[in-house]
Design an enzyme around this catalytic site. Structure first.
Site: not given
Length: 493
Positions: A32, A52, A69-70, A75, A78, A208, A210, A214, A237, A294, A335, A343, A469, A474
Site C-alpha cells: 500500500s 516486488e 500484505t493488506c 485486511c 480477512k 491477544g 487484533y 479477529e 492490550r 506479533g 510497517d 494500511t 432515528h 444516534e
C-alpha cells in the site's frame, strides 16, 4: 513537467548533474505505501521504478506480490472471511424475523476460499495496472540497497539488475513472526490461516492482539471450536479497558474459550492432532494452532547495515518526521518503520513522501486521531484517546460518557449482546478527545465520528447534532449524562 525535489532539506529543481541517475525514485516493495508513493511521485513528473517479489497468497522471504500484505494476505481477505463468518449469527437471528430455516445449512469453506483467492488475484492485477498507468516501471524480483543511490534487483532466474536513483524508498512492510517455543514449526500464522485447504474442527490461537481476536471470531463463526490463549487479563492490550472487557465477553458468549494469563510452552504432534501445552500444564488438542504474537519489519535481506541505514531494536528502519532515514537519499514508509502499522497510515505516509520530495510541499504524516477497527464479531472501533490514555495525558479532569443498550435488531432476534459506546471529553475545553464503540457497524459509524474528533468538535456540538432515528449511531449525539468524572491522580513528587 518540471519537478521539484527535497534535497538536504531544501527544495531544488533537477539539474544536469542529476541526469546520470536511472530513476528519480526507486521503491522497494509494492504494498500500500510503496504503490501510493510511486504513483503520486510519478504524477508529479518523477521517473519511478519499483520492485516486488513474485505473487503468492502466503508470503516468505522470496514471495510477496504487488498489493502487499493488506490486499493479499491481510485486511482484504480477512474482511471477506469476517463477512462469511457473520452469516452464521445472521441466520440464527433470522428465525425470529419469520424466516423458516428448516433444512440443515452447510458451510462450504472451499467455495469461500476460492472466491477469496479470485478476489485477491483480481486486486493484484488492479494494483499492477495502477502502476503501469501512472508510468511506473515495474520489476519482479528481490530488491536490496547496495549504495546510497543504487539498488540491485535479483530476478526469478537469478539475473541481477542494478539501477541508480536520486532517491530510494523502502516500503517492504512486515511479516508474521513466531515465538521461540518447541514445536512452533507445527503451527501456522495468519498468512496460512487465510489459505487453509481444509476447514479445521478445532483451533488453538496464541495471541491477544487484533489478528488473534479477529481469527477467533472468524473460525467461531464458521462452527470451529476455538481456544484463545493470551498473556494479559484481557485481549487487545492498548485499547480502552472497558471496550476490551466487552470484546472478551462477546467472544465468550458466542462460544470462544478464553484462556487469559496463559501462553503456550510446547507443541507436539499426536495421532489426534496437535497437542498444545500451556504454561499452566493444561493440554489442548487442535487440528490447527495459529501463532499471532506479533509482526517483524522486513529488513533482514535489504543490506541496510552495509549501507549504513540505522535500525531500531526491533529491526525497523529509523526515520525522521518526513520519513527520511539517516542516509539523506534513502527514505522509508509503512510497517517497515514500525510507527503506526495500519494500511491507511502507510497510504498517508506515501502521500506525504511524494509531496515532500517531488511536489514541493514538505509534509509530515499526522498520527493524531487515527481511527481503527478490530473486525471481531461484532466489531470494535475507536478514534482518539482511550479513557486510560486520556487520564495519563490530561492536565485536568476527564468526563466519560457511556451508553450500553440492546440493539433494536436484537430485541426481536433475542440475541443477548449489548452494544456499548463511549465518549471521552476534556472537561476544561469540552472537546471530544476519544470515541469508541463495540457493536454492529461500529467501523462505519466511527469513521464519521473520526471527522468530528479530527476537527476538534466539542461535546456541545455533538449534543446539538440531530440524530438519525432509529439507529445505533444516534446514541453518539444523545449521551447527555456524565457516566463519571475522572481526575488525574496527584503525586507527592
Amino acid at each position: 513537467m518540471a519537478r521539484k525535489m527535497l534535497i538536504d532539506g531544501e527544495l531544488s529543481q533537477p539539474n544536469g548533474e542529476e541526469g546520470h541517475y536511472d530513476f528519480d525514485l526507486f521503491v522497494i516493495g509494492a504494498g500500500s505505501g510503496g504503490v501510493r508513493a510511486s504513483r503520486f511521485s510519478a504524477n508529479y513528473g518523477a521517473k519511478v521504478g519499483i520492485c516486488e517479489l513474485p505473487f503468492d497468497p502466503v508470503s516468505s522471504e522470496v514471495l510477496g506480490g504487488v498489493g502487499g500484505t493488506c490486499v493479499l494476505r491481510g485486511c482484504v481477505p480477512k474482511k471477506i472471511l469476517v463477512y462469511g463468518a457473520s452469516f452464521r449469527g445472521e441466520l440464527e437471528d433470522a428465525k425470529n424475523y419469520g424466516w423458516e430455516l428448516n433444512e440443515k445449512i452447510d458451510f462450504n469453506w472451499k467455495k469461500l476460499l476460492h472466491k477469496k483467492t479470485e478476489e485477491i488475484v483480481r486486486l493484484n492485477g488492479i494494483y499492477k495496472r495502477l502502476l503501469t498507468n501512472a508510468g511506473v516501471k515495474m520489476y519482479e524480483g528481490e530488491g536490496k540497497i547496495v549504495g546510497p543511490n543504487e539498488v540491485e534487483v535479483t530476478q526469478l532466474d537469478g539475473t541481477k539488475l542494478s539501477y541508480t536513483a536520486k532517491h530510494i524508498l523502502i516500503a517492504t512492510g512486515s511479516r508474521a513472526q513466531r515465538p521461540a517455543i518447541p514445536g512452533q514449526e507445527l503451527a501456522i500464522t495468519s498468512d496460512e490461516a487465510l489459505s487453509l485447504e481444509e476447514l479445521p474442527k478445532r483451533v488453538v490461537i496464541l495471541g491477544g492482539g487484533y489478528i488473534a481476536v479477529e481469527f477467533a471470531s472468524i473460525w467461531n463463526g464458521m462452527g470451529v471450536a476455538v481456544d484463545l490463549c493470551f498473556r494479559k487479563e484481557l485481549p487487545l492490550r492498548g485499547f480502552d479497558d472497558e471496550m476490551r472487557a466487552v470484546v472478551a465477553r462477546n467472544l465468550e458468549a458466542r462460544g470462544v474459550n478464553l484462556h487469559p494469563r496463559t501462553t503456550l510452552s510446547e507443541l507436539t504432534k499426536t495421532g489426534d492432532g496437535i497437542k498444545a501445552i500451556t504454561d499452566h500444564g493444561e493440554e489442548l488438542i487442535a487440528d490447527v494452532v495459529m501463532l499471532a504474537t506479533g509482526r517483524a519489519p522486513n529488513t533482514k535481506r535489504l543490506n541496510l547495515a552495509a549501507v549504513g541505514v540505522e535500525l531500531d531494536q526491533t529491526g525497523a528502519v529509523k526515520v525522521d518526521e518526513y520519513s527520511r532515514t539517516n542516509i539523506p537519499s534513502i527514505w522509508a514508509v509503512g510497517d517497515v518503520t514500525n510507527r503506526m502499522n495500519l494500511t491507511p497510515v502507510a497510504l498517508m505516509e506515501g502521500t506525504c513522501f511524494a509531496k515532500t520530495v517531488f511536489g514541493g510541499q514538505p509534509s509530515k504524516p499526522d498520527f493524531k486521531d487515527v481511527p481503527c477497527a478490530v473486525f471481531s464479531i461484532p466489531a470494535l472501533s475507536v478514534v482518539g484517546l482511550s479513557e486510560e490514555q486520556a487520564i495519563e495525558q490530561a492536565n485536568g479532569d476527564i468526563l466519560v460518557f457511556t451508553s450500553t443498550f440492546n440493539p433494536m435488531k436484537n430485541t426481536i432476534s433475542g440475541r443477548q449482546e449489548k452494544t456499548i459506546m463511549k465518549l471521552v471529553v476534556d472537561a476544561e475545553t469540552d472537546k471530544v478527545i476519544g470515541a469508541s464503540m463495540c457493536g454492529p457497524d461500529s467501523p462505519e459509524i466511527i469513521q464519521g465520528i473520526a471527522i468530528a474528533v479530527k476537527c476538534g468538535a466539542t461535546k456541545a456540538q455533538f449534543d446539538s447534532t440531530v440524530g438519525i432515528h432509529p439507529s445505533a449511531a444516534e446514541e453518539f449525539v444523545t449521551m447527555r449524562s456524565v457516566s463519571r468524572r475522572v481526575s488525574k491522580p496527584k503525586t507527592n513528587l
